[in-house]
Design a protein around this motif. Structure first.
Motif, short mmCIF file in Angstrom:
data_model
loop_
_atom_site.label_atom_id
_atom_site.label_comp_id
_atom_site.label_asym_id
_atom_site.label_seq_id
_atom_site.Cartn_x
_atom_site.Cartn_y
_atom_site.Cartn_z
N PHE A 16 71.29 3.10 -5.12
CA PHE A 16 70.30 2.87 -6.16
C PHE A 16 71.00 2.72 -7.51
O PHE A 16 72.01 3.38 -7.77
N GLY A 17 70.44 1.88 -8.35
CA GLY A 17 70.96 1.71 -9.71
C GLY A 17 69.82 1.33 -10.63
O GLY A 17 68.69 1.11 -10.18
N PRO A 18 70.08 1.20 -11.92
CA PRO A 18 69.00 0.97 -12.88
C PRO A 18 68.35 -0.40 -12.76
O PRO A 18 67.20 -0.57 -13.14
N SER A 19 69.08 -1.40 -12.27
CA SER A 19 68.54 -2.75 -12.12
C SER A 19 69.50 -3.55 -11.27
O SER A 19 70.66 -3.15 -11.06
N ASN A 61 73.60 -3.45 -11.28
CA ASN A 61 74.31 -3.24 -10.02
C ASN A 61 75.37 -4.30 -9.78
O ASN A 61 76.49 -4.00 -9.33
N THR A 62 75.05 -5.57 -10.06
CA THR A 62 76.03 -6.62 -9.80
C THR A 62 77.19 -6.56 -10.79
O THR A 62 78.32 -6.89 -10.43
N TYR A 63 76.93 -6.13 -12.02
CA TYR A 63 78.04 -6.01 -12.95
C TYR A 63 78.99 -4.87 -12.56
O TYR A 63 80.20 -4.97 -12.73
N VAL A 64 78.44 -3.82 -12.00
CA VAL A 64 79.30 -2.77 -11.45
C VAL A 64 80.10 -3.31 -10.27
O VAL A 64 81.31 -3.08 -10.15
N GLU A 106 86.22 0.57 0.49
CA GLU A 106 87.43 -0.16 0.11
C GLU A 106 87.45 -0.46 -1.38
O GLU A 106 88.51 -0.52 -2.00
N LEU A 107 86.28 -0.68 -1.96
CA LEU A 107 86.21 -1.05 -3.36
C LEU A 107 86.64 0.12 -4.24
O LEU A 107 86.36 1.28 -3.91
N PRO A 108 87.29 -0.16 -5.36
CA PRO A 108 87.68 0.93 -6.26
C PRO A 108 86.47 1.72 -6.74
O PRO A 108 85.41 1.16 -7.03
N ASN A 109 86.64 3.02 -6.84
CA ASN A 109 85.59 3.92 -7.29
C ASN A 109 85.15 3.57 -8.72
O ASN A 109 85.98 3.46 -9.62
N GLN A 110 83.83 3.41 -8.93
CA GLN A 110 83.29 3.10 -10.25
C GLN A 110 82.64 4.31 -10.91
O GLN A 110 82.09 4.19 -12.00
N THR A 115 77.76 3.84 -8.47
CA THR A 115 76.73 4.13 -9.47
C THR A 115 77.37 4.99 -10.57
O THR A 115 77.39 6.21 -10.46
N PRO A 116 77.91 4.35 -11.62
CA PRO A 116 78.62 5.10 -12.67
C PRO A 116 77.76 6.15 -13.35
O PRO A 116 78.27 7.17 -13.81
N ALA A 117 76.46 5.91 -13.44
CA ALA A 117 75.55 6.88 -14.04
C ALA A 117 74.41 7.13 -13.07
O ALA A 117 74.01 6.22 -12.33
N GLY A 118 73.88 8.34 -13.07
CA GLY A 118 72.82 8.66 -12.13
C GLY A 118 71.52 7.96 -12.47
O GLY A 118 71.00 8.11 -13.58
#
Length: 410
Positions: free
Chosen positions: A90-93, A97-100, A243-247, A261-264
């Motif tokens: 889950f993310g804010p939008s 999500n795609t920019y992350v 596999e993807l680097p942790n954000q 998800t960098p922010a909850g």
């Protein structure tokens, strides 16, 4: 109009918006921008804020209940998509999500790798990937046909080689509406060792897809366009996600739900999202017995698509005979989602404002698909008139729309 597999009155009984006095007589044709919210979602959102608005996953009862409500949404959304719960994020939008994801892929790809993007997408599923060019990644554009707006598989094949690591494409465009062959795209990606990132924002409101059947590695959509709260939902193949680097925070590196998800995101809205799936099960239960499917979610999908196809067919027939409009995308209701964009002599927003006088809620503009409009020879500032509906739209509202168009278009 052919017989409808869903009784509009029984379906609309599950949406409080249709009992709202201020909306009486207003026909909603801007569903591609955000649908009405189903009652199960609103009930769960209300309950969370009343009873469990605390930090979740703690040791006291309210906190435990909050975490359980959130966990249920991961499980229920996954079940509806036919994947396991560890796919869900889950993310804010969807744009956030795609920019992350784009930032994560920047650390995963190597110089000399290539990604394929389209010019049919909403900017959310093209801009994030195009920025990878600044990191030494080759960006190849899969271009639409300038007349039809269609994405040709032959054109995709011409771009493929072993350097390609990612193909980003829409399940359907928020302007064109044509349903793209995602299973074929995903199969081509797998054949060369690439992954797929599919924008399902404009498709998911018309039935959540079976991701196991599609074969996509990433599929994202907006819950607020699927009868839910204002959240973005991503399904990411778990092996790829790890596999993807942790954000996120470095100490959460081993926690799958935290890495992308960098922010909850809002806890209450996550918890309420299971109500989307409750509603889909209601749709399956209300569908005509002729609608079949191996589970409630495929049955709901089939019912929603059949309903929308029946509603769209007379509107598209009407529009085909109106000389003052150009239908963007196919005029066959079976080939598209009911997101119907019209190129007009006047700016789309100007006509939308006049339709409002007839109780028709629609919109005009470029809808963040600037590259697509430019490819079609339409000035983005002129835009299109977009008429978007879903399965809860009624035949009467379709007629109301056509009457309004007759009055406002020559």
């Amino acid at each position: 109009m052919t017989a409808l597999p869903l009784d509009p009155a029984r379906i609309r009984a599950h949406f409080p918006a249709f009992d709202e006095p201020s909306l009486r007589g207003q026909a909603f044709f801007e569903n591609a921008g955000g649908s009405y919210t189903a009652r199960p979602v609103l009930d769960k959102l209300d309950h969370f804020y009343r009873a469990t608005k605390v930090q979740p996953y703690g040791v006291y009862p309210a906190s435990i209940a909050a975490g359980e409500a959130m966990d249920l949404s991961f499980e229920r959304i996954a079940a509806a998509l036919n994947v396991s719960a560890d796919w869900i994020h889950f993310g804010p939008s969807s744009s956030a999500n795609t920019y992350v994801l784009g930032n994560a892929f920047a650390g995963w790809l190597k110089q000399g790798d290539a990604v394929i993007v389209t010019n049919q997408d909403h900017e959310a599923n093209t801009g994030a990937w195009r920025r990878l060019a600044h990191r030494g990644i080759e960006v190849r554009e899969w271009r639409v046909d300038s007349q039809t707006g269609r994405l040709s598989l032959d054109a995709l094949d011409a771009l493929l080689d072993p350097k390609v690591r990612l193909i980003a494409a829409p399940h359907c465009s928020n302007i064109i509406g044509e349903i793209n062959p995602i299973a074929d795209i995903a199969a081509r990606a797998r054949a060369i060792g690439a992954v797929t990132a599919i924008d399902g924002v404009s498709y998911a409101p018309h039935g959540l897809p079976d991701l196991a059947a599609l074969g996509a590695d990433i599929y994202f959509f907006s819950a607020y366009k699927v009868y839910g709260p204002h959240q973005g939902i991503m399904a990411v193949r778990p092996s790829l996600a790890m596999e993807l680097p942790n954000q996120g925070h470095y100490f959460n590196d081993t926690k799958p739900r935290y890495r992308l998800t960098p922010a909850g995101p809002d806890h209450a809205q996550i918890a309420a999202s299971s109500g989307i799936v409750d509603y889909l099960e209601t749709v399956a239960a209300l569908a005509d017995p002729t609608i079949i499917g191996p589970d409630p979610y495929r049955r709901a999908h089939a019912a929603m698509r059949a309903q929308e196809t029946a509603l769209a067919a007379p509107l598209l027939t009407y529009l085909r005979h109106k000389n003052s409009v150009r239908i963007i995308g196919p005029d066959d209701a079976g080939l598209r989602a009911p997101t119907i964009s019209l190129a007009l002599d006047e700016p789309g927003a100007v006509v939308a404002a006049r339709l409002a006088r007839h109780g028709v809620m629609a919109s005009g503009g470029n809808f963040y698909a600037v590259r697509l409009l430019e490819a079609l020879g339409i000035a983005p500032e002129h835009g299109v008139l977009r008429l978007s509906f879903v399965h809860y739209t009624t035949p009467e509202e379709i007629r109301q729309l056509m009457t309004a168009l007759d009055a406002e278009l020559r």
